[in-house]
Design a protein around this motif. Structure first.
Motif, PDB file in Angstrom:
ATOM      1  N   ARG A  69      41.266  46.831  39.191  1.00 26.36           N
ATOM      2  CA  ARG A  69      41.343  47.706  40.365  1.00 26.36           C
ATOM      3  C   ARG A  69      42.022  46.998  41.517  1.00 26.36           C
ATOM      4  NH1 ARG A  69      38.582  52.470  42.234  1.00 26.36           N
ATOM      5  NH2 ARG A  69      39.893  53.108  43.968  1.00 26.36           N
ATOM      6  N   SER A  70      42.839  47.734  42.246  1.00 27.66           N
ATOM      7  CA  SER A  70      43.495  47.164  43.411  1.00 27.66           C
ATOM      8  C   SER A  70      42.546  47.207  44.595  1.00 27.66           C
ATOM      9  CB  SER A  70      44.754  47.952  43.743  1.00 27.66           C
ATOM     10  OG  SER A  70      45.638  47.904  42.646  1.00 27.66           O
ATOM     11  N   ILE A  71      42.498  46.108  45.312  1.00 34.59           N
ATOM     12  CA  ILE A  71      41.535  46.004  46.405  1.00 34.59           C
ATOM     13  C   ILE A  71      42.144  45.232  47.562  1.00 34.59           C
ATOM     14  CG2 ILE A  71      40.495  43.894  45.476  1.00 34.59           C
ATOM     15  CD1 ILE A  71      37.768  44.956  46.420  1.00 34.59           C
ATOM     16  N   LEU A  72      41.781  45.619  48.774  1.00 34.52           N
ATOM     17  CA  LEU A  72      42.250  44.925  49.958  1.00 34.52           C
ATOM     18  C   LEU A  72      41.032  44.235  50.571  1.00 34.52           C
ATOM     19  CD1 LEU A  72      44.704  46.328  52.558  1.00 34.52           C
ATOM     20  CD2 LEU A  72      42.583  45.332  53.360  1.00 34.52           C
ATOM     21  N   LEU A  73      41.164  42.981  50.931  1.00 36.64           N
ATOM     22  CA  LEU A  73      40.057  42.222  51.511  1.00 36.64           C
ATOM     23  C   LEU A  73      40.430  41.760  52.902  1.00 36.64           C
ATOM     24  CD1 LEU A  73      39.311  39.829  48.507  1.00 36.64           C
ATOM     25  CD2 LEU A  73      38.008  41.866  49.131  1.00 36.64           C
ATOM     26  N   GLU A  74      39.437  41.734  53.759  1.00 36.48           N
ATOM     27  CA  GLU A  74      39.669  41.351  55.141  1.00 36.48           C
ATOM     28  C   GLU A  74      38.551  40.436  55.582  1.00 36.48           C
ATOM     29  OE1 GLU A  74      41.423  44.787  57.709  1.00 36.48           O
ATOM     30  OE2 GLU A  74      39.334  44.481  58.323  1.00 36.48           O
ATOM     31  N   GLY A  75      38.888  39.298  56.146  1.00 34.77           N
ATOM     32  CA  GLY A  75      37.830  38.440  56.649  1.00 34.77           C
ATOM     33  C   GLY A  75      38.296  37.009  56.803  1.00 34.77           C
ATOM     34  N   VAL A  76      37.319  36.127  56.976  1.00 30.77           N
ATOM     35  CA  VAL A  76      37.594  34.703  57.118  1.00 30.77           C
ATOM     36  C   VAL A  76      37.086  34.019  55.856  1.00 30.77           C
ATOM     37  CG1 VAL A  76      37.016  32.619  58.422  1.00 30.77           C
ATOM     38  CG2 VAL A  76      37.354  34.791  59.622  1.00 30.77           C
TER      39      VAL A  76
END
Lengths: 220, 105
Positions: free
Chosen positions: B80-87
């Motif tokens: 699955r394609s996923i976008l992650l955001e964070g540190v």
């Protein structure tokens, strides 16, 4: 190094004084105005008044470029929250947390962002055990998220290791004798060092090796 | 369901979602957005607390997204394609995002 210390109680202020004294950059955080004067009196440390469980306060304290965050308040819930925020929001490389109630120790691990947890009662128990117990394995420190550790065995008279050379012990591959304390002297171990009764044998090993270490040094 | 445009011959990713960086170029301690495909899923029970450990790759590198206190997230499956955001922080498993914001693409 830059160290943010959450909790300016007796532990936090002591740490700030000591670490600041040897040249580290210290930020000391506490929400309690009554500790403010004592905290501000510490040289080599910056005091920030605020709730360490607040991301903005941690940001203001410089968590974003801190090398270490030490969560050492007297409240385990606060220490867990601070640890989690430090790891999750700021990616702090090393998060150290104080465990006040040993019953909570199980939570202080990587699930809550904690790299190293310190429980004073646990440490004291281990050191007391180590001091008075012959013929037992006492765990002193653990590393690598519990995968490796340093332990000490004080050889009892009936230990299978007494009279043997270190190379003759059936210690597992991933265990190594790193030192022997004998009559207040430190013996640097070599393969032909002969072990004696009451030797305190320090072993560095992977945690799984514990059973084999017991078999080799305590009871086969 | 592909969020990346790929080169027809080599399969290399040639365009990525807006605002994301190459995983191979990011470091720890900085707020970043990356996108990739789920390449490995692992549930780790650590002393009674379950966690979901998901490896995300975009062809330039891999990162780990660690969600604590849960064994699965609906929609997060292999490929699955996923976008992650964070540190992210450096960990024994590599660059790791703890409980990151995510978007299933």
């Amino acid at each position: 190094m830059k160290i943010v210390i959450a909790g300016a109680g007796s532990v936090g202020t002591y740490m700030a004084g000591e670490l600041g004294g040897i040249g580290h950059e210290i930020v000391l955080l506490d929400n309690d105005t009554s500790v403010e004067n004592r905290a501000r009196a510490i040289g080599n440390a910056v005091f920030v008044l605020g709730d360490a469980c607040d991301v903005d306060v941690l940001a203001a304290a410089g968590a974003a470029d801190a090398d270490v965050v030490a969560a050492v308040t007297g409240d385990d819930e606060d220490n867990l929250v601070v640890s989690l925020l430090a790891k999750q929001e700021f990616g702090v490389p090393r998060v150290v947390a104080r465990v006040n109630n040993p019953k909570n120790e199980w939570m202080f691990n990587e699930m809550w962002g904690v790299d190293v947890s310190v429980s004073t009662p646990h440490l004291l128990t281990a050191l007391v055990e180590e001091a008075v117990t012959e013929g037992s394995l006492v765990s002193l420190l653990s590393f690598e998220h519990g995968k490796a550790g340093l332990c000490v065995v004080t050889l009892a008279p009936d230990s299978p290791a007494v009279g043997k050379e270190i190379s003759e012990l059936s210690l597992p591959r991933e265990a190594t004798v790193v030192g022997i304390v004998r009559d207040a002297h430190i013996v640097v171990p070599t393969g032909d060092t002969v072990l004696q009764v009451r030797d305190e044998v320090l072993v560095l090993s992977r945690s799984e090796a514990e059973a084999d270490i017991r078999a080799a040094l305590i009871r086969p | 369901m592909g969020i990346f445009r790929r080169d027809k011959t080599a399969g290399q990713i040639t365009a990525r979602p807006v605002g994301t960086e190459q995983i191979g170029s990011i470091g720890a301690r900085r707020f970043v957005r990356v996108a990739g495909e789920v390449s490995r899923i692992r549930t780790k029970p650590a002393r009674g607390i379950p966690s979901l450990c998901v490896q995300v790759s975009d062809g330039t590198g891999t990162v780990v997204a660690l969600w604590t206190g849960r064994r699965a997230i609906g929609g997060v499956v292999l490929g699955r394609s996923i976008l992650l955001e964070g540190v992210a922080s450096d960990s024994p498993d590599g660059l790791t995002f703890m409980n990151p914001s995510y978007e299933l693409l």
